[in-house]
Design a protein around this motif. Structure first.
Motif, PDB file in Angstrom:
ATOM      1  N   MET A 124       0.812  -1.209   0.000  1.00  0.00           N
ATOM      2  CA  MET A 124       0.000   0.000   0.000  1.00  0.00           C
ATOM      3  C   MET A 124       0.857   1.276   0.000  1.00  0.00           C
ATOM      4  SD  MET A 124      -3.337  -0.294   1.491  1.00  0.00           S
ATOM      5  CE  MET A 124      -4.498   0.513   0.531  1.00  0.00           C
ATOM      6  N   ILE A 268      -9.747 -13.037   0.715  1.00  0.00           N
ATOM      7  CA  ILE A 268     -10.595 -12.069   0.026  1.00  0.00           C
ATOM      8  C   ILE A 268     -11.405 -12.821  -1.037  1.00  0.00           C
ATOM      9  CG2 ILE A 268     -10.571  -9.905  -1.307  1.00  0.00           C
ATOM     10  CD1 ILE A 268      -7.857  -9.277  -0.112  1.00  0.00           C
ATOM     11  N   ASN A 316      -4.361  -8.157   9.171  1.00  0.00           N
ATOM     12  CA  ASN A 316      -3.033  -8.340   8.578  1.00  0.00           C
ATOM     13  C   ASN A 316      -1.906  -7.742   9.416  1.00  0.00           C
ATOM     14  OD1 ASN A 316      -3.952  -9.793   6.462  1.00  0.00           O
ATOM     15  ND2 ASN A 316      -3.683  -8.202   4.916  1.00  0.00           N
ATOM     16  N   SER A 346      -2.702 -12.023  -5.627  1.00  0.00           N
ATOM     17  CA  SER A 346      -2.498 -10.591  -5.408  1.00  0.00           C
ATOM     18  C   SER A 346      -1.954 -10.275  -4.032  1.00  0.00           C
ATOM     19  CB  SER A 346      -3.833  -9.851  -5.549  1.00  0.00           C
ATOM     20  OG  SER A 346      -3.978  -9.345  -6.840  1.00  0.00           O
ATOM     21  N   GLN A 376      -8.070 -11.812  -6.122  1.00  0.00           N
ATOM     22  CA  GLN A 376      -9.209 -10.973  -5.765  1.00  0.00           C
ATOM     23  C   GLN A 376      -9.701 -10.121  -6.929  1.00  0.00           C
ATOM     24  OE1 GLN A 376      -6.719  -9.226  -3.014  1.00  0.00           O
ATOM     25  NE2 GLN A 376      -6.341  -7.376  -4.159  1.00  0.00           N
TER      26      GLN A 376
HETATM   27  S1  SF4 Z   1      -5.217  -6.956  -1.184  1.00  0.00           S
HETATM   28 FE1  SF4 Z   1      -3.449  -7.426   0.078  1.00  0.00          FE
HETATM   29  S2  SF4 Z   1      -1.729  -6.592  -1.077  1.00  0.00           S
HETATM   30 FE2  SF4 Z   1      -3.580  -5.638  -1.896  1.00  0.00          FE
HETATM   31  S3  SF4 Z   1      -3.835  -3.766  -0.725  1.00  0.00           S
HETATM   32 FE3  SF4 Z   1      -5.033  -5.330   0.312  1.00  0.00          FE
HETATM   33  S4  SF4 Z   1      -3.678  -6.148   1.869  1.00  0.00           S
HETATM   34 FE4  SF4 Z   1      -2.412  -5.059   0.406  1.00  0.00          FE
END
Ligand code: SF4
Lengths: 405, 266
Positions: A124, A268, A316, A346, A376
């Motif tokens: 991020m 996800i 996370n 991803s 995702q």
């Molecule tokens: S999906 Fe995973 S890698 Fe992508 S922004 Fe969210 S936490 Fe970060």
């Protein structure tokens, strides 16, 4: 006048309207010349909600674009711009959107600043830094280091508190809007109410059968991400609770068909293949009753210090031991027969721990597990046949376990 | 009483296998063709198996299809995953076993069974050709050595060329440069087998390897792989001439159970 009775308002419609309104009010603010931001999903929304600053969420937009079939196009655009296809597809879609500024699936205003919080991942930071650099706009970062302890200790809270205050100061300078302590108290209270209602509603999957289809959570989550600090969100989730209670009383569910098996879905959603991933489960009578999402957006705190704690405790950012406990709790509370684990190309942050997580789940609960590969938002990283075989295998083990009981 | 015939068909990515059994236990006819999902292979094997017994499709009481192409076989009463079918079929071939390693055309799976031969859990390869039959096929093309000879070449090898890439594309160029350096083809093949075995063993260790271990699937005919896996896992691995038919046997036995259940009106 006809005497057609007005249909009762359903939570689903309210939740849909809240998301639509969320985007509309950002457009309105932008058109009125206000500064609008792009914001990470787990950034402390209490800050800008208090200051009445409008932000939109690239992760939410990317999920919507992917769910409506635009993921591959946007990923290709980002890759043509030089981004590696190894990076998160949400990031790629967002970086592409920054460049092309148009996506028929879901448009949102371009940013005047970005708000980044790495309590979900460090990818991020680079993603937001690139946006800030390319568009020459300010970036506000709240850094939440990965916590290898179970709880966040005082030093971490103090570190976060310092950044919280600095973010407010930066936002005051960027937008000209002022911080108001009284309003902050109110926002905390509303956010709490939303958080509690969200947790209660999603927690009702513990009933057998569950009063709702687990995939609904993936959709309702948009409100938990984008509008936690809004009174309407709290009200909509409270209505959802009422509807679920009624379903329980009447033995009904938004999961159509018999709920033969109850599983934990880890990871996800595969937005580009949502229909396929859902249908395959539904046809076998499998309902998702456990997700990590439920807890991820249920921020519960009583004061500012606890608020900091809560933001250090996103799924996370927590230690592996705590992450395992979170899953075990979900499995036990909802009485899962199995677990389906998405290894998401991803999201390295969420997938890297999954092989070990799978082992812990299997050994500590005794339920069967199946792992599938997917993504995702990048549709190219998923194979229907592979998914189907693993789901069918899981269902066959769950069937045999039931028959043996 | 008349015998009850049931049929199992395993439609893989590169081959189709058919077994007709009677009363859930006797093998009556089997056929294999190297034509997999999306071809007419499935119809051919079924036709041949029926012809062997001078039978009509209507003589078969129940059919279960399995494998990658299982959904495309319309005459099936039911589909089942190749996981369950391999578990069932391997128990039929080998007797009580606890672990099955099955390497097929495009996936590799490790299945754990309980004391009753019931599948308890499984792991499969991630979406990558490494450690699968496809990987070996690519290597066979590069080396111009038929896959059927891989086991023999492996046995004759004096040493083992290190093949460190698990990616089929990278390994292909690694093999080409080994050839260019004059490396002996036999030791390259032995190195390839080691690379596959390391990969699959890693997967197996994730769910634990408990003897008795058996290997099924087309790759089990390659003794080079079997030996490499035995070394890597430090266990004996049972194989049989029928290993490749395990999925079809399992499907045919499940079809028999399905028939019995339907007779009871379940
Ligand atoms: S999906 Fe995973 S890698 Fe992508 S922004 Fe969210 S936490 Fe970060």
């Amino acid at each position: 006048m006809s005497n057609v009775e007005a249909k009762p308002v359903r939570a689903k419609d309210l939740l849909g309207a809240i998301v639509a309104n969320h985007y509309q009010s950002a457009w309105d603010a932008k058109n009125a010349g206000e500064k609008v931001g792009w914001c990470a999903s787990n950034f402390p929304q209490e800050i800008f909600e208090t200051m009445d600053i409008k932000v939109v969420y690239p992760e939410n937009q990317a999920a919507a674009i992917a769910a409506k079939g635009g993921g591959e196009r946007m990923c290709n655009t980002a890759e043509n711009n030089g981004y590696s296809n190894d990076i998160c597809a949400y990031a790629r879609i967002s970086l592409a959107y920054m460049d092309v500024k148009d996506a028929p699936e879901l448009n949102m205003p371009q940013p005047d600043f970005v708000l980044c919080c790495n309590n979900i991942c460090n990818c991020m930071i680079k993603w937001y830094e690139n946006i800030a650099k390319e568009l020459d706009i300010p970036m506000i970062l709240i850094d939440v280091p990965y916590n290898n302890d179970y709880e966040a200790e005082e030093d971490r809270i103090a570190y976060l508190k310092g950044q919280f205050d600095y973010a407010i100061k930066q936002l005051e300078e960027i937008t000209g809007k002022k911080w108001d302590e009284k309003r902050f108290e109110e926002v905390m209270e509303i956010s709490q109410r939303t958080g509690r209602a969200w947790l209660e509603a999603t927690g009702m999957s513990k009933y057998e059968p569950s009063p709702f289809n687990g995939f609904d959570v993936f959709n309702h989550m948009a409100v938990a991400v984008c509008a936690r600090g809004k009174k309407e969100s709290a009200e909509a989730f409270e209505l959802l609770i009422e509807e679920f209670k009624q379903n329980i009383a009447e033995g009904k569910s938004t999961f159509r068909g018999e709920e033969k098996f109850r599983i934990l879905f880890e990871g996800i959603a595969c937005w580009p293949h949502l229909r396929h991933t859902f249908t395959e489960l539904k046809e076998a009578g499998v309902n998702v009753v456990g997700t990590v999402y439920a807890d991820a957006f249920g921020y519960i705190y009583g004061n500012t210090n606890e608020l900091m704690q809560a933001y250090c405790s996103t799924p996370n950012a927590i230690s592996f031991e705590r992450a395992v406990d979170m899953r075990l709790k979900a499995i036990r509370e909802t009485n899962c027969d199995g677990a389906l684990i998405h290894i998401n190309r991803s999201c390295k942050q969420w997938s890297g721990i999954m092989y070990e997580m799978e082992r812990e789940i299997r050994e500590k609960t005794g339920i069967p597990t199946a792992i599938f590969d997917g993504d995702q938002a990048d549709p190219r990283n998923f194979s229907e046949a592979q998914y189907d075989t693993r789901v069918q295998g899981l269902v066959e083990v769950m069937t045999a376990n039931k028959e043996a009981k | 009483m008349d015998k009850v015939y049931t049929l199992g068909i395993d439609i893989g990515s590169t081959s189709s296998k058919c077994a007709i059994i009677s009363d859930g236990v006797n093998i009556e006819s089997t056929h294999i063709i190297y034509k997999g999902a999306g071809t007419d292979g499935m119809d051919i094997v079924v036709k041949e198996a029926l012809e062997d017994l001078n039978m009509e499709p209507s003589d078969i009481k129940a059919i279960i299809s399995t494998g990658y192409g299982r959904k495309s076989f319309e005459a099936a009463d039911k589909t089942m995953s190749e996981l369950s079918c391999h578990a069932k079929g391997a128990s039929f071939i080998f007797g009580p076993i606890k672990t099955i390693i099955d390497i097929g055309g495009q996936d590799a799976k490790v299945i754990r069974l309980d004391d009753n031969g019931q599948m308890q859990n499984f792991v499969m390869n991630d979406k990558c050709a490494a450690g699968t039959g496809r990987f070996l096929e690519v290597m066979s093309n590069v080396l111009h050595v038929s896959l059927d000879d891989f086991g023999k070449y492996d046995e004759e090898a004096e040493d083992k060329a290190p093949i460190s890439s698990t990616c089929a594309v990278f390994a292909e160029s690694e093999v080409i440069s080994q050839l260019a350096r004059g490396q002996d083809v036999r030791s390259i093949i032995k190195g390839i087998h080691q690379s596959v075995a390391t990969r699959v063993a890693g997967q197996a260790k994730r769910i634990g390897v408990t003897p008795k271990v058996a290997m099924t699937g087309g790759v089990s005919r390659n003794m080079g792989i079997v030996r490499a896996l035995e070394r890597e896992l430090d266990v004996d691995i049972a194989v049989s001439d029928n290993s490749q038919l395990a999925g079809a046997f399992g499907a045919a036995i499940f079809a028999y159970e399905y028939y019995l259940k339907s007779m009871k009106g379940d």
